[in-house]
Scaffold this active site. Structure first.
Site, PDB file in Angstrom:
ATOM      1  N   ASN A 165       0.830  -1.367   0.109  1.00 48.25           N
ATOM      2  CA  ASN A 165       0.074   0.146  -0.046  1.00 48.25           C
ATOM      3  C   ASN A 165       0.881   1.217   0.007  1.00 48.25           C
ATOM      4  OD1 ASN A 165       0.705   0.425   2.778  1.00 48.25           O
ATOM      5  ND2 ASN A 165      -0.895  -0.669   3.613  1.00 48.25           N
ATOM      6  N   GLU A 192       3.645   1.473   2.882  1.00 49.85           N
ATOM      7  CA  GLU A 192       4.392   0.350   2.880  1.00 49.85           C
ATOM      8  C   GLU A 192       5.499   0.836   1.760  1.00 49.85           C
ATOM      9  OE1 GLU A 192       1.826  -3.137   4.284  1.00 49.85           O
ATOM     10  OE2 GLU A 192       1.740  -2.835   2.340  1.00 49.85           O
ATOM     11  N   ASP A 206      -5.753  -8.100   1.300  1.00 48.53           N
ATOM     12  CA  ASP A 206      -5.717  -9.656   1.158  1.00 48.53           C
ATOM     13  C   ASP A 206      -6.623  -9.945  -0.227  1.00 48.53           C
ATOM     14  OD1 ASP A 206      -4.198  -9.915   3.484  1.00 48.53           O
ATOM     15  OD2 ASP A 206      -5.817 -10.315   4.559  1.00 48.53           O
TER      16      ASP A 206
HETATM   17  N1  LIG Z   1     -11.927   4.189   1.093  1.00 48.31           N
HETATM   18  C1  LIG Z   1     -11.847   2.981  -0.047  1.00 48.31           C
HETATM   19  N2  LIG Z   1     -12.824   3.331  -0.991  1.00 48.31           N
HETATM   20  C2  LIG Z   1     -12.799   2.357  -2.222  1.00 48.31           C
HETATM   21  N3  LIG Z   1     -11.954   1.516  -2.272  1.00 48.31           N
HETATM   22  C3  LIG Z   1     -11.082   1.244  -1.275  1.00 48.31           C
HETATM   23  C4  LIG Z   1     -10.987   2.078  -0.104  1.00 48.31           C
HETATM   24  N4  LIG Z   1      -9.954   1.810   0.514  1.00 48.31           N
HETATM   25  C5  LIG Z   1      -9.592   0.738  -0.061  1.00 48.31           C
HETATM   26  N5  LIG Z   1      -9.992   0.463  -1.314  1.00 48.31           N
HETATM   27  C6  LIG Z   1      -9.853  -0.621  -2.230  1.00 48.31           C
HETATM   28  O1  LIG Z   1      -8.884  -1.497  -1.629  1.00 48.31           O
HETATM   29  C7  LIG Z   1      -7.682  -1.584  -2.049  1.00 48.31           C
HETATM   30  C8  LIG Z   1      -6.644  -1.897  -1.126  1.00 48.31           C
HETATM   31  O2  LIG Z   1      -6.629  -0.967  -0.149  1.00 48.31           O
HETATM   32  P1  LIG Z   1      -5.567  -0.387   0.634  1.00 48.31           P
HETATM   33  O3  LIG Z   1      -4.538   0.248  -0.278  1.00 48.31           O
HETATM   34  O4  LIG Z   1      -6.016   0.297   2.049  1.00 48.31           O
HETATM   35  O5  LIG Z   1      -4.462  -1.517   1.023  1.00 48.31           O
HETATM   36  P2  LIG Z   1      -3.847  -2.292   2.291  1.00 48.31           P
HETATM   37  O6  LIG Z   1      -3.732  -0.933   3.346  1.00 48.31           O
HETATM   38  O7  LIG Z   1      -2.945  -3.292   2.336  1.00 48.31           O
HETATM   39  O8  LIG Z   1      -5.351  -2.890   3.206  1.00 48.31           O
HETATM   40  P3  LIG Z   1      -5.273  -3.920   4.385  1.00 48.31           P
HETATM   41  O9  LIG Z   1      -5.834  -3.208   5.500  1.00 48.31           O
HETATM   42  O10 LIG Z   1      -5.926  -5.201   4.235  1.00 48.31           O
HETATM   43  O11 LIG Z   1      -3.673  -4.172   4.739  1.00 48.31           O
HETATM   44  C9  LIG Z   1      -7.470  -0.223  -2.930  1.00 48.31           C
HETATM   45  O12 LIG Z   1      -6.569  -0.260  -3.791  1.00 48.31           O
HETATM   46  C10 LIG Z   1      -8.829  -0.074  -3.170  1.00 48.31           C
HETATM   47  O13 LIG Z   1      -9.042  -0.980  -4.326  1.00 48.31           O
HETATM   48 MG   LIG Z   2      -1.833  -4.821   3.341  1.00 46.67          MG
END
Ligand SMILES: Nc1ncnc2c1ncn2[C@@H]1O[C@H](COP(=O)(O)OP(=O)(O)OP(=O)(O)O)[C@@H](O)[C@H]1O
Ligand SMILES: [Mg+2]
Length: 336
Positions: free
Chosen positions: A205, A208, A284
């Site tokens: 993300n 990261e 995930d």
């Molecule tokens: N607020 C939001 N609105 C719409 N889509 C979202 C939102 N938050 C996350 N997503 C979707 O989920 C995907 C992954 O989210 P994010 O970038 O937050 O991953 P992450 O931080 O790895 O999540 P995790 O908490 O599972 O580790 C984004 O690329 C998007 O497609």
């Molecule tokens: Mg993650």
């Protein structure tokens, strides 16, 4: 789906074989009511009414794959304890085959949330970091090498709990996959990415990415969205080059995703406006659907579009829940 893009045939998921290697966890929810404050200390007393369990970490990745209809096998560490038996039973109930390396010196990682009317009051983590012994590593690598040809893709789901930090293990798995031309996708943890060298794709993300980029400028905090994207693409290129990655898929929460590859133009995917309840587990879902899409022959771009759609569905659900094949099919058909 955008015009001129193939419509993914989700029934093909039943022919996809995917291997997940990573940190499995048991998510436990203790639900109750708060009716009074304790006479012993100024804390609420939760009158417990029920306990529910979910597969967490790499287990949630496997659950997403099985609920899409894919064939999935998971390799993980766990303890010889009741949480480990529960994890094994839940995997079985969800048609996920597994190779759990348990040992009496290890414990199954458990995260218990104390919930009072949907409100989380407290989380208790029971965990210890465990790496593989040298013998375990060698025999696991032999096993992986032997079984690898049956898989269409491999996911390394790193929650930093030790398995993928075993000296030389992740590197060897990646090199086995690459030598057999099987895409290996990594959900990363931490700033040390040396162990992910030469992976097919890493899916950080934004936070990261910034952590590993270190001294490089943050790519996701500019006021100007075009400037921000330009910077993000530039950082992605440097990271890809530094670690020899074929692709980098940066997930950007509400801003969607940015996929970059060696010779390709950056592929920016926007999220669709929707109600967001709970973003946990979205990462995930992204890596699961990306692997599932590649396994049925989609390009990286089309698999990322599908993963974005799937993540949009799971953030609209309460709690960490996997996406199902029917939900994804409906979203494709109604162009949601
Ligand atoms: N607020 C939001 N609105 C719409 N889509 C979202 C939102 N938050 C996350 N997503 C979707 O989920 C995907 C992954 O989210 P994010 O970038 O937050 O991953 P992450 O931080 O790895 O999540 P995790 O908490 O599972 O580790 C984004 O690329 C998007 O497609
Ligand atoms: Mg993650």
């Amino acid at each position: 789906m955008a015009k001129n893009r193939p419509i993914p045939q989700l029934n093909d998921f039943q022919n996809a074989n995917i291997l997940v290697i990573g940190d499995i966890m048991l998510d436990c929810y203790l639900w109750g009511k708060v009716e009074r404050i304790s006479p012993e200390a100024p804390v609420p007393i939760v009158h417990a009414q029920k306990k529910t369990y979910m597969l967490g970490g790499a287990g949630n990745v496997a659950l997403n794959l099985s609920s899409l209809g894919c064939n999935c096998n998971i390799i993980a560490l766990c303890g010889m304890d009741s949480a480990g038996s529960r994890v094994e039973k839940m995997l079985e109930e969800n048609r996920i085959s597994c190779h759990l390396l348990n040992d009496e010196n290890r414990m199954t990682i458990t995260k218990t949330r104390i919930m009072a009317i949907k409100q989380q009051l407290l989380r208790i983590d029971e965990e210890k970091k465990h790496v593989l012994s040298e013998n375990e590593k060698e025999s696991l690598l032999t096993r992986i090498k032997k079984t690898l040809p049956q898989y269409h893709s491999v996911i390394l789901s790193d929650y930093g709990k030790g398995l993928l930090q075993t000296q030389g293990f992740t590197e060897s798995v990646i090199s086995l996959c690459r030598s057999q031309k099987i895409p290996v996708l990594v959900d990363p943890k931490g700033r040390d990415w040396e162990r992910y060298n030469n992976a097919t794709c890493v899916t950080p993300n934004s936070a990261e990415l910034n952590l590993v980029a270190g001294e490089m400028e943050s790519g996701d905090n500019s006021e100007n969205p075009l400037e921000e994207e330009k910077l993000l693409v530039e950082i992605s290129r440097k990271i890809r080059e530094r670690y020899g990655l074929e692709w980098l898929l940066v997930t950007r929460g509400p801003k969607g995703m940015c996929l970059t590859g060696k010779d390709e133009k950056p592929f920016i995917v926007a999220t669709q406006a929707r109600q967001v309840y709970d973003v946990s587990g979205a990462g995930d879902t992204v890596i699961s659907v990306l692997a599932a899409g590649l396994s049925i022959g989609l390009s990286f771009e089309d698999a990322a579009l599908l993963a974005n759609k799937a993540a949009g569905i799971v953030v609209g659900k309460v709690g960490t829940q996997p996406v199902t094949k029917d939900e994804l099919e409906l979203a494709i058909n109604t162009n949601n």
